[in-house]
Design a protein around this motif. Structure first.
Motif, mmCIF file in Angstrom:
data_model
loop_
_atom_site.group_PDB
_atom_site.id
_atom_site.type_symbol
_atom_site.label_atom_id
_atom_site.label_comp_id
_atom_site.label_asym_id
_atom_site.label_seq_id
_atom_site.Cartn_x
_atom_site.Cartn_y
_atom_site.Cartn_z
ATOM 1 N N GLU A 32 -9.017 2.246 -12.735
ATOM 2 C CA GLU A 32 -9.043 2.170 -11.296
ATOM 3 C C GLU A 32 -8.017 1.155 -10.839
ATOM 4 O OE1 GLU A 32 -13.754 3.158 -10.509
ATOM 5 O OE2 GLU A 32 -12.921 1.203 -10.028
ATOM 6 N N GLY A 33 -7.565 1.275 -9.601
ATOM 7 C CA GLY A 33 -6.589 0.340 -9.066
ATOM 8 C C GLY A 33 -5.205 0.942 -9.114
ATOM 9 N N GLY A 34 -4.285 0.389 -8.294
ATOM 10 C CA GLY A 34 -2.921 0.897 -8.285
ATOM 11 C C GLY A 34 -2.910 2.373 -7.974
ATOM 12 N N ASP A 35 -2.084 3.096 -8.690
ATOM 13 C CA ASP A 35 -1.973 4.540 -8.484
ATOM 14 C C ASP A 35 -2.799 5.282 -9.517
ATOM 15 O OD1 ASP A 35 -1.053 6.847 -7.304
ATOM 16 O OD2 ASP A 35 0.661 7.001 -8.645
ATOM 17 N N ARG A 36 -3.853 4.615 -10.052
ATOM 18 C CA ARG A 36 -4.608 5.227 -11.126
ATOM 19 C C ARG A 36 -6.020 5.616 -10.717
ATOM 20 N NH1 ARG A 36 -3.278 0.946 -15.864
ATOM 21 N NH2 ARG A 36 -1.058 0.808 -15.546
ATOM 22 N N GLY A 37 -6.600 4.913 -9.761
ATOM 23 C CA GLY A 37 -7.934 5.272 -9.336
ATOM 24 C C GLY A 37 -7.837 5.754 -7.912
ATOM 25 N N GLY A 38 -8.519 5.021 -6.984
ATOM 26 C CA GLY A 38 -8.319 5.323 -5.584
ATOM 27 C C GLY A 38 -6.865 5.082 -5.264
ATOM 28 N N PRO A 39 -6.279 5.844 -4.344
ATOM 29 C CA PRO A 39 -4.853 5.685 -4.041
ATOM 30 C C PRO A 39 -4.549 4.271 -3.591
ATOM 31 C CG PRO A 39 -5.954 6.958 -2.334
ATOM 32 C CD PRO A 39 -6.922 6.819 -3.467
ATOM 33 N N TYR A 40 -3.447 3.741 -4.072
ATOM 34 C CA TYR A 40 -3.073 2.374 -3.718
ATOM 35 C C TYR A 40 -2.626 2.308 -2.269
ATOM 36 C CZ TYR A 40 -1.419 -2.338 -4.371
ATOM 37 O OH TYR A 40 -1.258 -3.695 -4.284
ATOM 38 N N ILE A 41 -3.179 1.361 -1.509
ATOM 39 C CA ILE A 41 -2.851 1.235 -0.091
ATOM 40 C C ILE A 41 -1.677 0.293 0.071
ATOM 41 C CG2 ILE A 41 -3.700 0.525 2.166
ATOM 42 C CD1 ILE A 41 -6.514 1.146 1.215
ATOM 43 N N LYS A 42 -0.629 0.764 0.676
ATOM 44 C CA LYS A 42 0.541 -0.061 0.953
ATOM 45 C C LYS A 42 0.858 0.080 2.432
ATOM 46 C CE LYS A 42 5.305 -0.966 -0.432
ATOM 47 N NZ LYS A 42 6.423 -0.572 -1.297
ATOM 48 N N GLY A 43 0.541 -0.954 3.196
ATOM 49 C CA GLY A 43 0.689 -0.864 4.637
ATOM 50 C C GLY A 43 -0.253 0.187 5.170
ATOM 51 N N GLU A 44 0.282 1.162 5.880
ATOM 52 C CA GLU A 44 -0.527 2.244 6.425
ATOM 53 C C GLU A 44 -0.409 3.513 5.584
ATOM 54 O OE1 GLU A 44 -2.633 1.845 8.878
ATOM 55 O OE2 GLU A 44 -2.018 -0.241 9.015
ATOM 56 N N ARG A 45 0.335 3.407 4.473
ATOM 57 C CA ARG A 45 0.552 4.601 3.658
ATOM 58 C C ARG A 45 -0.248 4.520 2.372
ATOM 59 N NH1 ARG A 45 6.899 4.197 3.323
ATOM 60 N NH2 ARG A 45 6.266 2.043 3.057
ATOM 61 N N LEU A 47 -0.421 5.937 -1.725
ATOM 62 C CA LEU A 47 0.252 6.644 -2.809
ATOM 63 C C LEU A 47 -0.728 7.648 -3.389
ATOM 64 C CD1 LEU A 47 2.046 3.718 -4.663
ATOM 65 C CD2 LEU A 47 2.993 5.283 -2.988
ATOM 66 N N GLN A 48 -0.545 8.907 -3.074
ATOM 67 C CA GLN A 48 -1.463 9.945 -3.515
ATOM 68 C C GLN A 48 -1.073 10.456 -4.899
ATOM 69 O OE1 GLN A 48 -4.098 10.677 -2.043
ATOM 70 N NE2 GLN A 48 -3.859 9.915 0.042
ATOM 71 N N PRO A 49 -2.025 10.919 -5.706
ATOM 72 C CA PRO A 49 -1.689 11.507 -7.003
ATOM 73 C C PRO A 49 -1.017 12.852 -6.808
ATOM 74 C CG PRO A 49 -3.994 11.826 -6.527
ATOM 75 C CD PRO A 49 -3.451 10.939 -5.434
ATOM 76 N N SER A 263 6.497 7.434 -8.638
ATOM 77 C CA SER A 263 5.644 7.400 -7.447
ATOM 78 C C SER A 263 5.681 6.051 -6.732
ATOM 79 C CB SER A 263 4.192 7.721 -7.831
ATOM 80 O OG SER A 263 3.583 6.620 -8.500
ATOM 81 N N VAL A 264 6.290 5.048 -7.372
ATOM 82 C CA VAL A 264 6.355 3.718 -6.767
ATOM 83 C C VAL A 264 7.181 3.769 -5.484
ATOM 84 C CG1 VAL A 264 7.178 1.351 -7.058
ATOM 85 C CG2 VAL A 264 6.052 2.530 -8.959
ATOM 86 N N GLU A 265 6.642 3.246 -4.410
ATOM 87 C CA GLU A 265 7.343 3.228 -3.123
ATOM 88 C C GLU A 265 8.233 1.997 -3.039
ATOM 89 O OE1 GLU A 265 4.674 3.636 0.115
ATOM 90 O OE2 GLU A 265 4.291 5.760 -0.276
#
Length: 347
Positions: A32-45, A47-49, A263-265
């Motif tokens: 979990e965490g980052g782009d591995r569990g729930g999508p990582y929140i960066k600002g208002e966006r 990162l979806q799988p 996938s890293v923004e």
């Protein structure tokens, strides 16, 4: 997206595998965490799988936050490669480091691997530098594991090399190996750079992690066998660095790793910085290889050859290499697909 954190991981894994079979999509078991569990929140966006991926998260609560990463359905490597585009960070790194990659292949250390003439002194000095480099890299990765650029590619249980290197150093130098570690100035510069970006530009760690880890993973088994035969080792002891017990399929794991990295923004400025850092990573490794060869001329042979177990060095005769086209072809193939100087990713 499926998430799960109960202790009944076995039942969860079976359930998700069955679901993947029904839906016809790959399954990865990730933290979990980052782009591995729930999508990582960066600002208002967020990162979806990938749309074609079912992700199940299982937390293994160990001291180093170990995770189990597993693919339960094979992916087509050619299809995955075709999905890569020039806009992907992994492809851009490949392009900008092409020249440095060729230079790294022609360092004396790498040429020794090409010829199957890796000596015990070479390997021991290399392990010392790898120890310092991975100590710096993994400490900075651990410290920045929740950073939005680092979290997606943070796989300590699968990729971490420090403990394996420590085991190898203990084998060759004995229990007091820490007193025997000696590294060139280039290694110290490399470590300083890793510490610096860990504090100031954590997103640059992506370039170093990609360059080092995927290189180690690409050539681990092949390089381990070459080193074992070349140095006359009777077993795999002293070669833990090349083993990745947490990765069942290197090729599929590399596909997963590239997908996470792509996938890293990043802003345009950050992306350019990462690309420049990838070139720097190659240059730092080249400098380390060159300095190690110089050290071989200055460090007493008796100190370099000290080992807890008698080890002899085995060279492959040059006439065999020159007279056998098949052998030469195999060595060339090894150079192309394995690591550059034990660790730089051969694209």
């Amino acid at each position: 997206m499926l998430t799960h954190s109960s202790p009944h991981t076995v039942f969860a894994e079976v359930a998700v595998s069955c679901l993947a079979e029904v839906l016809g999509v790959p399954v990865f078991i990730l933290p979990e965490g980052g782009d591995r569990g729930g999508p990582y929140i960066k600002g208002e966006r967020r990162l979806q799988p990938r749309e074609d991926t079912v992700i199940h998260c299982v937390h293994r609560g160990t001291q180093r936050s170990h995770w189990l990463t597993m693919e339960t359905e094979k992916e087509n490597p050619r299809q995955a490669a075709e999905q890569m585009t020039d806009k992907d960070l992994s492809e851009q790194i490949k392009k900008v480091t092409k020249e440095s990659h060729i230079r790294a292949e022609n360092t004396e250390l790498m040429l020794s691997f090409q010829k199957g003439q890796v000596t015990l002194p070479q390997f021991k000095l290399l392990l010392c530098s790898l120890y310092e480099v991975y100590k710096a890299l993994e400490e900075e990765m651990d410290r920045n594991c929740h950073h939005p650029s680092v979290a997606p590619i943070y796989f300590p249980a699968e990729l971490a090399r420090l403990e394996a290197i420590e085991k190898d150093l203990a084998y060759f130098y004995g229990q007091d190996w820490r007193e025997e570690v000696v590294v060139p100035a280039a290694t110290k510069r490399y470590c300083h750079r890793l510490r610096q970006i860990g504090k100031e530009n954590p997103e640059f760690l992506v370039a170093h992690a990609y360059t080092r880890y995927l290189g180690d993973l690409s050539g681990g088994q092949v390089l381990g066998r070459i080193a074992q035969k070349s140095m006359g080792l009777r077993s795999s002891e002293g070669l833990s660095f090349f083993a990745f017990p947490g990765v069942s399929s290197p090729n599929r794991f590399k596909q997963l790793y590239r997908s996470r990295m792509n996938s890293v923004e990043l802003t345009e400025e950050e992306r350019n910085g990462v690309l420049e850092e990838a070139v720097r990573a190659f240059e730092l490794n080249i400098q380390v290889f060159e300095d190690l060869q110089k050290m071989l001329l200055s460090v007493p042979k008796r100190k370099l050859q000290t080992s807890s177990t008698p080890v002899k060095t085995l060279h492959i005769p040059g006439d065999i290499i020159q007279s056998s086209p098949v052998f030469k072809a195999l060595l060339g193939l090894f150079v192309a697909v394995a690591t550059v100087g034990i660790g730089i990713y051969a694209f």
